[in-house]
Design a protein around this motif. Structure first.
Motif, mmCIF file in Angstrom:
data_model
loop_
_atom_site.group_PDB
_atom_site.id
_atom_site.type_symbol
_atom_site.label_atom_id
_atom_site.label_comp_id
_atom_site.label_asym_id
_atom_site.label_seq_id
_atom_site.Cartn_x
_atom_site.Cartn_y
_atom_site.Cartn_z
ATOM 1 N N LEU A 221 -16.484 -25.634 28.341
ATOM 2 C CA LEU A 221 -15.183 -24.996 28.166
ATOM 3 C C LEU A 221 -14.714 -24.352 29.477
ATOM 4 C CD1 LEU A 221 -15.659 -23.356 24.643
ATOM 5 C CD2 LEU A 221 -14.167 -25.290 25.209
ATOM 6 N N LYS A 222 -15.664 -23.794 30.232
ATOM 7 C CA LYS A 222 -15.318 -23.207 31.527
ATOM 8 C C LYS A 222 -14.848 -24.278 32.503
ATOM 9 C CE LYS A 222 -18.386 -19.172 31.337
ATOM 10 N NZ LYS A 222 -19.594 -18.512 31.934
ATOM 11 N N VAL A 223 -15.519 -25.444 32.457
ATOM 12 C CA VAL A 223 -15.113 -26.554 33.315
ATOM 13 C C VAL A 223 -13.669 -26.940 33.021
ATOM 14 C CG1 VAL A 223 -15.457 -29.006 33.803
ATOM 15 C CG2 VAL A 223 -17.432 -27.487 33.664
ATOM 16 N N PHE A 224 -13.350 -27.077 31.744
ATOM 17 C CA PHE A 224 -11.983 -27.416 31.357
ATOM 18 C C PHE A 224 -11.025 -26.305 31.760
ATOM 19 C CE2 PHE A 224 -8.330 -27.840 28.598
ATOM 20 C CZ PHE A 224 -8.155 -29.211 28.469
ATOM 21 N N GLY A 225 -11.459 -25.061 31.547
ATOM 22 C CA GLY A 225 -10.601 -23.915 31.828
ATOM 23 C C GLY A 225 -10.269 -23.730 33.291
ATOM 24 N N ARG A 226 -11.108 -24.297 34.174
ATOM 25 C CA ARG A 226 -10.812 -24.183 35.604
ATOM 26 C C ARG A 226 -9.516 -24.894 35.986
ATOM 27 N NH1 ARG A 226 -16.642 -24.458 36.755
ATOM 28 N NH2 ARG A 226 -16.567 -26.714 37.043
ATOM 29 N N HIS A 227 -9.125 -25.852 35.165
ATOM 30 C CA HIS A 227 -7.910 -26.623 35.441
ATOM 31 C C HIS A 227 -6.787 -26.080 34.552
ATOM 32 C CE1 HIS A 227 -10.323 -29.458 37.794
ATOM 33 N NE2 HIS A 227 -11.233 -29.304 36.837
ATOM 34 N N LYS A 228 -6.244 -24.943 34.990
ATOM 35 C CA LYS A 228 -5.300 -24.193 34.154
ATOM 36 C C LYS A 228 -4.036 -24.969 33.822
ATOM 37 C CE LYS A 228 -6.934 -19.612 35.473
ATOM 38 N NZ LYS A 228 -8.168 -20.141 36.054
ATOM 39 N N MET A 233 -1.210 -29.833 28.401
ATOM 40 C CA MET A 233 -1.700 -30.846 27.481
ATOM 41 C C MET A 233 -2.010 -30.232 26.119
ATOM 42 S SD MET A 233 -1.354 -33.201 29.607
ATOM 43 C CE MET A 233 -1.783 -34.524 28.488
ATOM 44 N N LEU A 234 -2.546 -29.013 26.117
ATOM 45 C CA LEU A 234 -2.837 -28.333 24.843
ATOM 46 C C LEU A 234 -1.560 -28.119 24.045
ATOM 47 C CD1 LEU A 234 -5.373 -25.553 25.981
ATOM 48 C CD2 LEU A 234 -5.803 -27.948 25.448
ATOM 49 N N ILE A 235 -0.511 -27.727 24.734
ATOM 50 C CA ILE A 235 0.766 -27.484 24.049
ATOM 51 C C ILE A 235 1.336 -28.800 23.515
ATOM 52 C CG2 ILE A 235 3.134 -26.653 24.337
ATOM 53 C CD1 ILE A 235 2.055 -24.766 26.527
ATOM 54 N N ILE A 236 1.218 -29.865 24.297
ATOM 55 C CA ILE A 236 1.708 -31.170 23.845
ATOM 56 C C ILE A 236 0.982 -31.607 22.581
ATOM 57 C CG2 ILE A 236 1.735 -33.640 24.401
ATOM 58 C CD1 ILE A 236 2.309 -32.857 27.316
ATOM 59 N N TRP A 237 -0.341 -31.488 22.570
ATOM 60 C CA TRP A 237 -1.124 -31.871 21.398
ATOM 61 C C TRP A 237 -0.765 -31.014 20.187
ATOM 62 C CZ3 TRP A 237 -5.922 -31.762 25.053
ATOM 63 C CH2 TRP A 237 -5.992 -32.958 25.756
ATOM 64 N N MET A 238 -0.590 -29.709 20.405
ATOM 65 C CA MET A 238 -0.303 -28.808 19.294
ATOM 66 C C MET A 238 1.093 -29.054 18.722
ATOM 67 S SD MET A 238 -0.621 -24.648 19.013
ATOM 68 C CE MET A 238 0.655 -24.290 20.214
ATOM 69 N N MET A 239 2.083 -29.176 19.596
ATOM 70 C CA MET A 239 3.453 -29.362 19.122
ATOM 71 C C MET A 239 3.644 -30.722 18.452
ATOM 72 S SD MET A 239 5.301 -26.677 19.491
ATOM 73 C CE MET A 239 3.819 -25.804 18.957
ATOM 74 N N VAL A 364 -13.450 -32.923 25.499
ATOM 75 C CA VAL A 364 -11.994 -33.106 25.654
ATOM 76 C C VAL A 364 -11.375 -33.537 24.326
ATOM 77 C CG1 VAL A 364 -10.192 -34.476 26.769
ATOM 78 C CG2 VAL A 364 -12.104 -33.605 28.123
ATOM 79 N N SER A 365 -12.050 -34.444 23.630
ATOM 80 C CA SER A 365 -11.561 -34.862 22.314
ATOM 81 C C SER A 365 -11.514 -33.679 21.359
ATOM 82 C CB SER A 365 -12.469 -35.958 21.732
ATOM 83 O OG SER A 365 -12.473 -37.101 22.554
ATOM 84 N N ALA A 366 -12.522 -32.801 21.475
ATOM 85 C CA ALA A 366 -12.570 -31.628 20.609
ATOM 86 C C ALA A 366 -11.471 -30.632 20.950
ATOM 87 C CB ALA A 366 -13.938 -30.956 20.731
ATOM 88 N N ILE A 367 -11.208 -30.463 22.238
ATOM 89 C CA ILE A 367 -10.136 -29.553 22.647
ATOM 90 C C ILE A 367 -8.790 -30.084 22.173
ATOM 91 C CG2 ILE A 367 -8.905 -28.636 24.651
ATOM 92 C CD1 ILE A 367 -11.655 -28.526 26.069
ATOM 93 N N LYS A 368 -8.627 -31.411 22.265
ATOM 94 C CA LYS A 368 -7.414 -32.007 21.705
ATOM 95 C C LYS A 368 -7.351 -31.743 20.213
ATOM 96 C CE LYS A 368 -5.198 -35.651 19.577
ATOM 97 N NZ LYS A 368 -5.451 -36.319 18.293
ATOM 98 N N GLY A 369 -8.493 -31.937 19.515
ATOM 99 C CA GLY A 369 -8.533 -31.689 18.080
ATOM 100 C C GLY A 369 -8.250 -30.237 17.750
ATOM 101 N N PHE A 370 -8.795 -29.312 18.565
ATOM 102 C CA PHE A 370 -8.537 -27.881 18.365
ATOM 103 C C PHE A 370 -7.049 -27.586 18.462
ATOM 104 C CE2 PHE A 370 -7.746 -23.765 20.392
ATOM 105 C CZ PHE A 370 -8.324 -22.896 19.469
ATOM 106 N N SER A 371 -6.430 -28.106 19.525
ATOM 107 C CA SER A 371 -4.996 -27.872 19.718
ATOM 108 C C SER A 371 -4.188 -28.477 18.574
ATOM 109 C CB SER A 371 -4.545 -28.487 21.047
ATOM 110 O OG SER A 371 -5.309 -28.001 22.108
#
Length: 451
Positions: A221-228, A233-239, A364-371
């Protein structure tokens, strides 16, 4: 050619198997839940809308939270069959059982016991979907780096999803009338899901993986979070989840209470589903070809969808022809977003590998799923919460207060229109697009090494 396919881990059957695993019985279950479960709770089990809203909120929040957990587990699963494929063999059977129990309406229970029963099995249902979706999404980038093969899998997958949604949305009321309840349908759909996922297991081989080197889920999660900038992409997946979910989950209420024609629910849902099918099979490949990139096609379709929803908000109840034609067009333009966001999952996996030299397919798939599920939470619990606050009365066709009627119209058309605006802005600033050349060069290097 046959040896090359075997070597790459991607065979002629892979795209079709992947399509049926994502669509087929699995999507028939999800489409039934998405389109009819809220109404099943309030109008069949007779759970108050406020209580149903709380169930949806708790269940979908937990569902979103456990996505990164499942993604981390998948990335760290080590078997002779790979990290993701083993889950295809047993999760569908568990999901089938849970879905069957979810749609039972046990007699003799108090209202509180019904709330507890539905709440427990809805939470378990969400966990089952997560446990199958995560390895499915993570699998294809681990099988092939070929954009054409990935595109075929994603496109056929979304076509299968659209067909399944068409069947479930259009014929569920007839199926329920024949079988007497939703529960037997879950067993039939589940059997189809089991067969499709076993086939996907047999037609794939995981080849492109970089070891996690003992990293924990939190470190991923920290690795992903480094790329703010990936927050876009999170907003795109959520919306995308909010817009698509609202389109189907509010339609039953809109036709039943705002139009006051419950006899047209099946026909209207069929129109939406056919629109989704046209979106996936015809418009999506055409627009990607015409526009040149997925991002440009996405922006165009969201703009056209926005126009349709604004018009329908004002004239949807004035003309049945305008309602059905406008709804069909809106769905035909917008439904492809479910496929287009999966292209962005693959892009994000490649981007992380480019920048960090690690494979985080599952995470990454999980973060997309979370969003995505955060968006589902907004829709599922938010719709019911708004209905409860507006004074909605279950089964009171023609007797709803004006506040409830306004709320239903806003939920059906104003809410997804707002998501279109947000998506357009985010897509204009897609953070991965400037790195497209670097990503393509990396993939070519990986394919050359493998060959």
């Amino acid at each position: 050619m046959e040896n090359q396919e075997k070597h790459s881990g991607y065979t002629k059957s892979t795209s079709l198997a992947y399509a049926l695993s994502q669509g087929g019985g699995f999507m028939l279950i999800q489409a039934t839940v998405a389109s009819y479960f809220s109404n099943f709770m309030t109008d069949t089990v007779m759970i108050p809308a406020a209580a149903a809203s709380v169930i949806m909120l708790i269940a979908t929040l937990w569902d979103a939270i456990n996505d990164p957990i499942m993604g981390g587990i998948c990335d760290r699963t080590k078997t002779k069959y790979g990290s993701f494929r083993p889950y295809l063999l047993w999760v569908p059977a568990v999901l089938t059982l849970v879905s069957f129990l979810l749609f039972l309406n046990p007699s003799g229970l108090t209202n509180g016991q019904k709330i507890l029963y539905i709440g427990v099995f809805y939470i378990l249902y969400g966990m089952g979907v997560t446990a199958l979706t995560m390895p499915q999404m993570a699998l294809i980038p681990a099988v092939t780096k070929n954009d054409k093969e990935r595109g075929n899998a994603v496109t056929l997958g979304m076509i299968s999803v659209a067909i399944a949604f068409t069947i479930a949305s259009t014929f569920t009321t007839s199926f329920v009338g024949f079988f007497g309840s939703y529960a037997p349908l879950m067993l039939i759909y589940g059997a189809l899901a089991i067969i499709a996922n076993i086939w996907l297991f047999k037609t794939t081989k995981e080849r492109y993986r970089v070891a996690s080197d003992g990293r924990s889920v939190f470190e991923d999660l920290k690795v992903f979070g480094r790329h703010k900038k990936l927050i876009i992409m999170l907003i795109i997946w959520m919306m995308s989840s909010v817009g698509y979910g609202a389109m189907f989950s509010t339609s039953v209420y809109y036709i039943m209470y705002y139009i006051m024609r419950p006899d047209l629910i099946g026909i209207y849902m069929g129109v939406l589903s056919i629109g989704a099918l046209v979106s996936m099979m015809v418009l999506m490949p055409l627009l990607i070809k015409v526009c040149g990139t997925v991002t440009k096609a996405f922006i165009l379709t969201q703009s056209l969808t926005l126009i349709c929803y604004v018009v329908l908000f004002f004239v949807g109840n004035k003309s049945m022809t305008a309602l059905f034609v406008g709804s069909f067009l809106a769905t035909a333009f917008s439904a492809m977003e479910q496929a287009l966001i999966n292209f962005f999952v693959n892009d994000t996996i490649d981007y992380i590998q480019l920048k960090e030299n690690v494979s985080m397919n599952g995470m990454v798939s999980a973060i997309k799923g979370f969003s995505y599920k955060c968006g589902s939470t907004l829709v599922s619990s938010g719709v019911l919460a708004v209905l409860a606050a507006s004074g909605y009365i279950a089964n009171a066709i023609g007797q709803e207060p004006d506040s409830a009627m306004l709320a239903i119209n806003c939920l059906r058309f104003a809410l997804p229109a707002a998501t279109c605006v947000i998506l357009i802005v985010c897509l204009i600033f897609n953070p991965i697009e400037p790195h497209r050349g670097e990503i393509n060069k990396m993939k070519e290097t990986l394919k050359a090494i493998d060959e």
